[in-house]
Design a protein around this motif. Sequence first.
Motif, PDB file in Angstrom:
ATOM      1  N   THR A   9       0.503  18.677   3.463  1.00  0.00           N
ATOM      2  CA  THR A   9       0.677  19.342   2.172  1.00  0.00           C
ATOM      3  C   THR A   9      -0.386  18.902   1.176  1.00  0.00           C
ATOM      4  O   THR A   9      -0.425  19.394   0.060  1.00  0.00           O
ATOM      5  CB  THR A   9       2.069  19.032   1.579  1.00  0.00           C
ATOM      6  OG1 THR A   9       2.146  17.640   1.324  1.00  0.00           O
ATOM      7  CG2 THR A   9       3.176  19.478   2.499  1.00  0.00           C
ATOM      8  N   LEU A  21       9.505  12.338  -4.132  1.00  0.00           N
ATOM      9  CA  LEU A  21       9.745  12.966  -2.828  1.00  0.00           C
ATOM     10  C   LEU A  21      11.026  13.782  -2.849  1.00  0.00           C
ATOM     11  O   LEU A  21      11.066  14.906  -2.353  1.00  0.00           O
ATOM     12  CB  LEU A  21       9.813  11.907  -1.720  1.00  0.00           C
ATOM     13  CG  LEU A  21       8.487  11.329  -1.281  1.00  0.00           C
ATOM     14  CD1 LEU A  21       8.703  10.099  -0.423  1.00  0.00           C
ATOM     15  CD2 LEU A  21       7.690  12.369  -0.515  1.00  0.00           C
ATOM     16  N   LEU A  25      11.019  17.669  -2.162  1.00  0.00           N
ATOM     17  CA  LEU A  25      11.392  18.067  -0.800  1.00  0.00           C
ATOM     18  C   LEU A  25      12.862  18.383  -0.585  1.00  0.00           C
ATOM     19  O   LEU A  25      13.219  18.891   0.480  1.00  0.00           O
ATOM     20  CB  LEU A  25      10.981  16.965   0.189  1.00  0.00           C
ATOM     21  CG  LEU A  25       9.486  16.743   0.327  1.00  0.00           C
ATOM     22  CD1 LEU A  25       9.215  15.618   1.306  1.00  0.00           C
ATOM     23  CD2 LEU A  25       8.794  18.009   0.765  1.00  0.00           C
ATOM     24  N   GLU A  26      13.720  18.101  -1.536  1.00  0.00           N
ATOM     25  CA  GLU A  26      15.146  18.348  -1.300  1.00  0.00           C
ATOM     26  C   GLU A  26      15.400  19.811  -0.926  1.00  0.00           C
ATOM     27  O   GLU A  26      16.022  20.101   0.091  1.00  0.00           O
ATOM     28  CB  GLU A  26      15.986  17.960  -2.513  1.00  0.00           C
ATOM     29  CG  GLU A  26      17.469  18.241  -2.266  1.00  0.00           C
ATOM     30  CD  GLU A  26      18.331  18.136  -3.503  1.00  0.00           C
ATOM     31  OE1 GLU A  26      19.528  17.888  -3.326  1.00  0.00           O
ATOM     32  OE2 GLU A  26      17.815  18.311  -4.624  1.00  0.00           O
ATOM     33  N   PRO A  28      13.233  22.337   0.062  1.00  0.00           N
ATOM     34  CA  PRO A  28      12.638  22.775   1.335  1.00  0.00           C
ATOM     35  C   PRO A  28      13.332  22.160   2.556  1.00  0.00           C
ATOM     36  O   PRO A  28      13.505  22.834   3.573  1.00  0.00           O
ATOM     37  CB  PRO A  28      11.183  22.297   1.244  1.00  0.00           C
ATOM     38  CG  PRO A  28      10.916  22.055  -0.191  1.00  0.00           C
ATOM     39  CD  PRO A  28      12.226  21.746  -0.825  1.00  0.00           C
ATOM     40  N   LEU A  29      13.730  20.899   2.438  1.00  0.00           N
ATOM     41  CA  LEU A  29      14.426  20.263   3.567  1.00  0.00           C
ATOM     42  C   LEU A  29      15.800  20.897   3.794  1.00  0.00           C
ATOM     43  O   LEU A  29      16.234  21.050   4.941  1.00  0.00           O
ATOM     44  CB  LEU A  29      14.563  18.761   3.341  1.00  0.00           C
ATOM     45  CG  LEU A  29      13.306  17.931   3.585  1.00  0.00           C
ATOM     46  CD1 LEU A  29      13.500  16.507   3.090  1.00  0.00           C
ATOM     47  CD2 LEU A  29      12.912  17.941   5.046  1.00  0.00           C
ATOM     48  N   TYR A  32      15.212  24.084   5.615  1.00  0.00           N
ATOM     49  CA  TYR A  32      14.839  23.766   6.992  1.00  0.00           C
ATOM     50  C   TYR A  32      16.074  23.368   7.807  1.00  0.00           C
ATOM     51  O   TYR A  32      16.311  23.880   8.911  1.00  0.00           O
ATOM     52  CB  TYR A  32      13.806  22.634   6.981  1.00  0.00           C
ATOM     53  CG  TYR A  32      13.323  22.204   8.347  1.00  0.00           C
ATOM     54  CD1 TYR A  32      12.670  23.091   9.195  1.00  0.00           C
ATOM     55  CD2 TYR A  32      13.501  20.894   8.784  1.00  0.00           C
ATOM     56  CE1 TYR A  32      12.224  22.689  10.440  1.00  0.00           C
ATOM     57  CE2 TYR A  32      13.045  20.481  10.016  1.00  0.00           C
ATOM     58  CZ  TYR A  32      12.406  21.386  10.845  1.00  0.00           C
ATOM     59  OH  TYR A  32      11.969  20.982  12.078  1.00  0.00           O
ATOM     60  N   ARG A  65       6.644  12.406   3.942  1.00  0.00           N
ATOM     61  CA  ARG A  65       6.978  13.840   4.025  1.00  0.00           C
ATOM     62  C   ARG A  65       7.165  14.255   5.485  1.00  0.00           C
ATOM     63  O   ARG A  65       8.160  14.866   5.847  1.00  0.00           O
ATOM     64  CB  ARG A  65       5.893  14.689   3.362  1.00  0.00           C
ATOM     65  CG  ARG A  65       5.900  14.562   1.844  1.00  0.00           C
ATOM     66  CD  ARG A  65       4.725  15.293   1.210  1.00  0.00           C
ATOM     67  NE  ARG A  65       4.830  15.233  -0.232  1.00  0.00           N
ATOM     68  CZ  ARG A  65       5.131  16.283  -0.996  1.00  0.00           C
ATOM     69  NH1 ARG A  65       5.332  17.456  -0.451  1.00  0.00           N
ATOM     70  NH2 ARG A  65       5.231  16.138  -2.305  1.00  0.00           N
ATOM     71  N   TYR A  69      10.795  15.392   7.513  1.00  0.00           N
ATOM     72  CA  TYR A  69      10.989  16.604   8.304  1.00  0.00           C
ATOM     73  C   TYR A  69      11.374  16.255   9.744  1.00  0.00           C
ATOM     74  O   TYR A  69      12.270  16.871  10.324  1.00  0.00           O
ATOM     75  CB  TYR A  69       9.739  17.493   8.281  1.00  0.00           C
ATOM     76  CG  TYR A  69       9.707  18.410   7.086  1.00  0.00           C
ATOM     77  CD1 TYR A  69      10.394  19.620   7.111  1.00  0.00           C
ATOM     78  CD2 TYR A  69       9.027  18.070   5.933  1.00  0.00           C
ATOM     79  CE1 TYR A  69      10.383  20.472   6.018  1.00  0.00           C
ATOM     80  CE2 TYR A  69       9.008  18.906   4.822  1.00  0.00           C
ATOM     81  CZ  TYR A  69       9.694  20.114   4.877  1.00  0.00           C
ATOM     82  OH  TYR A  69       9.693  20.953   3.796  1.00  0.00           O
TER      83      TYR A  69
END
Length: 180
Positions: A9, A21, A25-26, A28-29, A32, A65, A69
Amino acid sequence: MAVTQQDQTGATAGCETMEQLFAALESPLLHYALRLTGDVSAAEDLVQESFMKLQAQFKEIMEPRRWLYRTVHNLALNHQRQARNIIRLEPAAPGAAETADPRPLPDEQIVRSEGIGLVRLTLATLDERSRELIRLKFTENLSYKEISERTGLKTGHVGYLLHHALKDMADELARNGIVR
């Protein structure tokens, strides 16, 4: 001059805080994890558990990151494996005739009673909080969210604690030859 690595990224590894973080990212994670599990509650639990694991070893992780994932992915695979091991019992069709006596045989009753006794003894070896969480989950049949509201623990932490309490019980039962 310090050399820094960049992840996919473009963020510099090791320079972000946990808060940064989490903020980045919460969501998008969660998306996912939802794609992997198909279950919003499970996805939330997996992401929460991933961040908890990261927090525990944050200083050692070079690419947090990518690590997050991968951790969500691995936890989702474990979740799916566990879901496959759950046997769903379908209720008998209305009016279906019972051809066999539904009561267990005497030796089956003895084995079941001994097993229940050993599970109770194993449960007694756990700490009070773990016993309470197991009681709320399996006796009162509460969801992780409901347990969280009742105990004040975060939902992901409830799942984490329950997982480890049940694993400890399974290990103890395996040592006693009850389960494999």
